[in-house]
Design a protein around this motif. Structure first.
Motif, short mmCIF file in Angstrom:
data_model
loop_
_atom_site.label_atom_id
_atom_site.label_comp_id
_atom_site.label_asym_id
_atom_site.label_seq_id
_atom_site.Cartn_x
_atom_site.Cartn_y
_atom_site.Cartn_z
N PHE A 77 73.43 -1.41 9.88
CA PHE A 77 73.65 -2.51 10.81
C PHE A 77 72.36 -3.20 11.23
O PHE A 77 72.36 -4.37 11.59
N TYR B 108 78.98 -8.95 16.70
CA TYR B 108 78.87 -7.93 15.66
C TYR B 108 78.81 -6.52 16.26
O TYR B 108 79.52 -5.61 15.83
N LEU B 109 77.97 -6.34 17.28
CA LEU B 109 77.82 -5.01 17.87
C LEU B 109 79.08 -4.56 18.60
O LEU B 109 79.43 -3.38 18.57
N HIS C 165 72.10 -5.79 8.59
CA HIS C 165 73.01 -6.91 8.87
C HIS C 165 72.39 -7.87 9.89
O HIS C 165 72.49 -9.09 9.76
N ILE C 166 71.78 -7.31 10.93
CA ILE C 166 71.14 -8.15 11.95
C ILE C 166 69.95 -8.89 11.36
O ILE C 166 69.71 -10.06 11.68
N GLY D 97 75.91 -14.03 18.08
CA GLY D 97 76.31 -13.38 16.84
C GLY D 97 76.06 -11.89 16.88
O GLY D 97 76.90 -11.09 16.43
N ILE D 98 74.91 -11.49 17.42
CA ILE D 98 74.60 -10.06 17.56
C ILE D 98 75.63 -9.40 18.47
O ILE D 98 76.13 -8.30 18.18
N GLY E 46 82.07 -5.41 17.70
CA GLY E 46 82.99 -5.07 16.63
C GLY E 46 82.77 -3.67 16.09
O GLY E 46 83.73 -3.00 15.69
N LEU E 47 81.53 -3.22 16.12
CA LEU E 47 81.22 -1.87 15.67
C LEU E 47 81.43 -0.82 16.77
O LEU E 47 81.31 0.37 16.50
N MET F 288 71.40 -11.74 9.50
CA MET F 288 71.87 -12.76 10.43
C MET F 288 70.70 -13.56 10.99
O MET F 288 70.75 -14.80 11.07
#
Length: 205
Positions: A155, A194-195, A158-159, A190-191, A197-198, A162
Motif C-alpha cells: 500500500f 484508499y486507507l 500504491h500511495i 485520495g489517500i 477502504g483498506l 497515486m
C-alpha cells in the motif's frame, strides 16, 4: 535560460546543474552533451573527463535528486510524528513539494528511462527514499492484527503511484489538464479514501 558559466569551481557539478536545467526545459532526451558543456561554459571534450556520456550525466543528476528526495521524505515523516496518519500524509505532500521545487531532478529520476539499478549508489539511495514511505506505512498498520494486515510495501507503493499520478496530471502543468482542486487536496482525499477502504483508518479520521 541564462548561461551558467564555469569559473574554476567544481566542473563536474557545474555540468550536472547545466544538464538539470536543460532537462527541465527540453526533457531528458532533448539536449546534447555539447549543449550541457556550453551551458557550463566549457568545451564538449571537458564533459568526458567526468562522464562517459549523456546517460551517465543524467544518472548522476537522478542520484543527487534521490539524495534530496530521501531527505525531504525523511523530514516530512519525522515532523509528522507522533501521529502515524499525519506522518504518512506528510510524505505524500513532500512528494508534491519535491516535484515542484526540483523539476530537473524529478524528470531525471522518474522520466528519463534511467534504471535505479544503473549503479549501486543510485539503487541504494532510491531504496532509502522508498523505505521512508514503507516505514510510514508500517506504522500506520500496527493496530491491525498481523494476519489481516496488508503488506506495507504494497500500500505504500500504491500511495507512491497515486502521488506520481497527481504530479504528472495536475502539479506540473501538463498540457490540456487542469484540476478544479489543488493537487494537495486531491492527494489527501485520495489517500483518505484508499486507507479507509483498506480499514487502516476509521471513517471519521
Amino acid at each position: 535560460m541564462a548561461k551558467r558559466g564555469y569559473h574554476h569551481g567544481n566542473l563536474r557539478q557545474a555540468l550536472i546543474e547545466a544538464a538539470l536545467e536543460l532537462i527541465e526545459v527540453k526533457g531528458p532526451m532533448g539536449f546534447t552533451l555539447s549543449e550541457a558543456a556550453k551551458q557550463a561554459g566549457v568545451t564538449p571534450a571537458a564533459v568526458y573527463r567526468h562522464f562517459e556520456g549523456r546517460e551517465d550525466l543524467i544518472a548522476e543528476g537522478a542520484r543527487q535528486g534521490y539524495e534530496i528526495f530521501a531527505d525531504v521524505m525523511q523530514f516530512a515523516y519525522d515532523t509528522g510524528q507522533p501521529s502515524a496518519l499525519a506522518a504518512f500524509e506528510a510524505t505524500g505532500r513532500a512528494y508534491l513539494a519535491f516535484a515542484r521545487k526540483y523539476p530537473g531532478h524529478y524528470i531525471a529520476m522518474f522520466e528519463s528511462g534511467i534504471s535505479v539499478n544503473r549503479s549501486p549508489e543510485l539503487a541504494a539511495i532510491a531504496t532509502r527514499a522508498r523505505g521512508v514511505l514503507e516505514q510510514a506505512a508500517t506504522d500506520l498498520s500496527q493496530h491491525i492484527p498481523p494476519e489481516k494486515r496488508p503488506p506495507a510495501a504494497m500500500f505504500s507503493a500504491h500511495i507512491w503511484a497515486m502521488s506520481h499520478g497527481v504530479v504528472e496530471l495536475f502539479a506540473r502543468n501538463s498540457p490540456g489538464t487542469q484540476s478544479p482542486f489543488p493537487p494537495e487536496d486531491l492527494l489527501e482525499s485520495g489517500i483518505g479514501v484508499y486507507l479507509r477502504g483498506l480499514g487502516l483508518i476509521r471513517p471519521d479520521e
